[in-house]
Enzyme design. Structure first.
Site, PDB file in Angstrom:
ATOM      1  N   ALA A 175      36.891  47.899  43.032  1.00 55.47           N
ATOM      2  CA  ALA A 175      37.536  48.947  43.828  1.00 55.47           C
ATOM      3  C   ALA A 175      36.667  49.505  44.971  1.00 55.47           C
ATOM      4  O   ALA A 175      37.098  49.502  46.132  1.00 55.47           O
ATOM      5  CB  ALA A 175      38.020  50.056  42.898  1.00 55.47           C
ATOM      6  N   GLN A 208      35.559  37.812  35.319  1.00 56.88           N
ATOM      7  CA  GLN A 208      34.581  38.652  36.035  1.00 56.88           C
ATOM      8  C   GLN A 208      33.393  39.025  35.140  1.00 56.88           C
ATOM      9  O   GLN A 208      32.283  39.201  35.626  1.00 56.88           O
ATOM     10  CB  GLN A 208      35.254  39.945  36.545  1.00 56.88           C
ATOM     11  CG  GLN A 208      36.188  39.749  37.715  1.00 56.88           C
ATOM     12  CD  GLN A 208      37.629  39.565  37.269  1.00 56.88           C
ATOM     13  OE1 GLN A 208      37.893  39.086  36.170  1.00 56.88           O
ATOM     14  NE2 GLN A 208      38.568  39.930  38.117  1.00 56.88           N
ATOM     15  N   ASP A 225      40.056  51.546  38.807  1.00 49.51           N
ATOM     16  CA  ASP A 225      40.675  51.211  40.102  1.00 49.51           C
ATOM     17  C   ASP A 225      41.508  52.363  40.644  1.00 49.51           C
ATOM     18  O   ASP A 225      41.710  52.470  41.850  1.00 49.51           O
ATOM     19  CB  ASP A 225      41.540  49.960  39.961  1.00 49.51           C
ATOM     20  CG  ASP A 225      40.664  48.724  39.871  1.00 49.51           C
ATOM     21  OD1 ASP A 225      40.154  48.437  38.780  1.00 49.51           O
ATOM     22  OD2 ASP A 225      40.444  48.089  40.919  1.00 49.51           O
ATOM     23  N   LYS A 246      40.777  46.889  35.014  1.00 54.40           N
ATOM     24  CA  LYS A 246      41.056  45.474  34.741  1.00 54.40           C
ATOM     25  C   LYS A 246      41.820  45.282  33.437  1.00 54.40           C
ATOM     26  O   LYS A 246      41.535  45.957  32.446  1.00 54.40           O
ATOM     27  CB  LYS A 246      39.715  44.723  34.717  1.00 54.40           C
ATOM     28  CG  LYS A 246      39.790  43.250  34.420  1.00 54.40           C
ATOM     29  CD  LYS A 246      40.753  42.489  35.315  1.00 54.40           C
ATOM     30  CE  LYS A 246      40.527  42.698  36.801  1.00 54.40           C
ATOM     31  NZ  LYS A 246      41.692  42.265  37.609  1.00 54.40           N
TER      32      LYS A 246
HETATM   33  O1  MRU Z   1      40.296  42.331  40.104  1.00 59.72           O
HETATM   34  P1  MRU Z   1      38.956  42.964  40.310  1.00 59.72           P
HETATM   35  O2  MRU Z   1      37.826  42.042  39.968  1.00 59.72           O
HETATM   36  O3  MRU Z   1      38.818  43.575  41.685  1.00 59.72           O
HETATM   37  O4  MRU Z   1      38.929  44.150  39.258  1.00 59.72           O
HETATM   38  C1  MRU Z   1      37.777  44.953  39.175  1.00 59.72           C
HETATM   39  C2  MRU Z   1      37.880  46.039  38.170  1.00 59.72           C
HETATM   40  O5  MRU Z   1      38.852  46.197  37.485  1.00 59.72           O
HETATM   41  C3  MRU Z   1      36.714  46.994  38.132  1.00 59.72           C
HETATM   42  O6  MRU Z   1      36.474  47.438  36.831  1.00 59.72           O
HETATM   43  C4  MRU Z   1      37.046  48.211  39.018  1.00 59.72           C
HETATM   44  O7  MRU Z   1      37.508  47.783  40.262  1.00 59.72           O
HETATM   45  C5  MRU Z   1      35.878  49.104  39.198  1.00 59.72           C
HETATM   46  S1  MRU Z   1      34.613  48.359  40.163  1.00 59.72           S
HETATM   47  C6  MRU Z   1      33.345  49.476  40.283  1.00 59.72           C
END
Ligand code: MRU
Length: 330
Positions: free
Chosen positions: A52, A191, A232, A243
């Site tokens: 995010a 991830q 997010d 996520k």
């Molecule tokens: O789909 P992504 O890899 O962008 O999802 C990321 C996440 O869900 C993270 O936990 C969230 O964005 C926080 S990042 C500091």
């Protein structure tokens, strides 16, 4: 965590945004150049740039690059803004740029670009500062010998520097504490395996990778003492989108009495969104489940696949939020 590892920066005199291509990690550390709003939007949509806060940073910097290269501000903003729906940092950063742009009429092109660039870099620097504050507030929660669970990647690779959920981990490790981090692999895009395990190993943190469906067993075995996740979008009532799989971890943590903390900058808190029910959950293509990251298909050809990319954890499952202003326990 070295200050030098910059994964999103202006290059070619500000006509290009250079980013680390996260789709290639952990096997290849390759940087790619983006020169237009379309390229920036595509990079965000394909998760070349992700997480995010970093999405917001890349959007603001990418907007500067697009305008520098002659694109219309509003059109470029619209294209980049439509790239992903769930992380509020994307619209937050673009709106902040639009507020600056609104005060620039009458300035020369050069002065206007200079001011826009300054603002985009400020967003990035502020995020880095925020992450370090989250680390400073959160590190006390990690005690000697603990087991820490994290889901997805909310680390350096997702922010201006250092991370959100990984910030308390880096800060506690820098204090010399000994503890173990368990990283959920985070199906389907991995991830946790590709990014969190990679950056924690790079940072010298004791890391063990587990499949998402193993968290319950580890909690039952008493191996997990605390959970840190990123976010997010946090709704006004505290419901938190993160996520896919985060909700499951939160339910488990509640069952086993493990504290569950959400870490994020205040820019991820969306006061206009009343509850988790209003959060738009991105749905991605089924091939991310059936084929991607496999050498050959792992599901019958043509099988239906449902692939929501995020879920919402209700406030009652969250022990507290760690932001740049401190720890809010609820
Ligand atoms: O789909 P992504 O890899 O962008 O999802 C990321 C996440 O869900 C993270 O936990 C969230 O964005 C926080 S990042 C500091």
């Amino acid at each position: 965590m070295t200050k030098e590892w910059d994964i999103c920066y202006f290059s070619d005199g500000g006509q290009m945004l250079t980013v680390l291509d996260q789709t290639l990690l952990p096997t290849e550390e390759r940087y790619v150049g983006l020169r237009s709003a379309d390229e920036v939007a595509d990079a965000i949509a394909r998760l070349v740039v992700r997480g995010a806060p970093l999405i917001g940073i890349a959007a603001a910097m990418g907007l500067c690059v697009a305008v520098t290269n002659g694109e219309d501000f509003e059109e470029a903003k619209h294209k980049i803004g439509a790239s992903r729906p769930t992380a509020v940092n994307l619209s937050w950063a673009l709106e902040r740029m639009a507020t600056v742009e609104a005060g620039l009429s009458g300035l020369t092109f050069e002065s206007r670009i200079a001011r826009l660039r300054e603002e985009a870099l400020r967003i990035k620097d502020e995020d880095a500062e925020t992450c370090h504050k989250i680390g400073a507030y959160g590190r006390g929660l990690i005690k000697e010998g603990m087991g820490v669970l994290t889901h997805c990647n909310a680390g350096h690779l997702a922010t201006g520097h250092y991370g959100t959920a990984l910030a308390p981990i880096y800060a506690a490790a820098e204090e010399g504490k000994h503890f173990r981090v368990y990283a959920d692999e985070t199906r389907p895009l991995l991830q946790g395996a590709r990014l969190t395990a990679y950056e924690l190993e790079r940072g010298g943190v004791d890391t063990t990778l587990i499949c998402d469906n193993m968290a319950a067993t580890l909690m039952a075995q008493g191996k997990i003492d605390i959970v840190f996740v990123g976010c997010d979008r946090v709704a006004a009532n505290g419901d938190t989108a993160n996520k896919i799989g985060t909700l499951g971890v939160a339910v488990l943590a509640k069952h086993f009495g493990v504290p569950f903390y959400v870490c994020g900058p205040q820019s991820t808190f969306d006061k206009r969104c009343k509850s988790g029910k209003e959060i738009v959950i991105e749905e991605r293509r089924g091939e991310e489940i059936t084929i991607m990251h496999y050498l050959k298909p792992m599901a019958p050809k043509g099988v239906k696949a449902y692939n929501p990319s995020f879920d919402v954890t209700p406030r009652e499952l969250i022990t507290g939020y760690i932001t740049e202003s401190g720890i809010i326990e609820i």
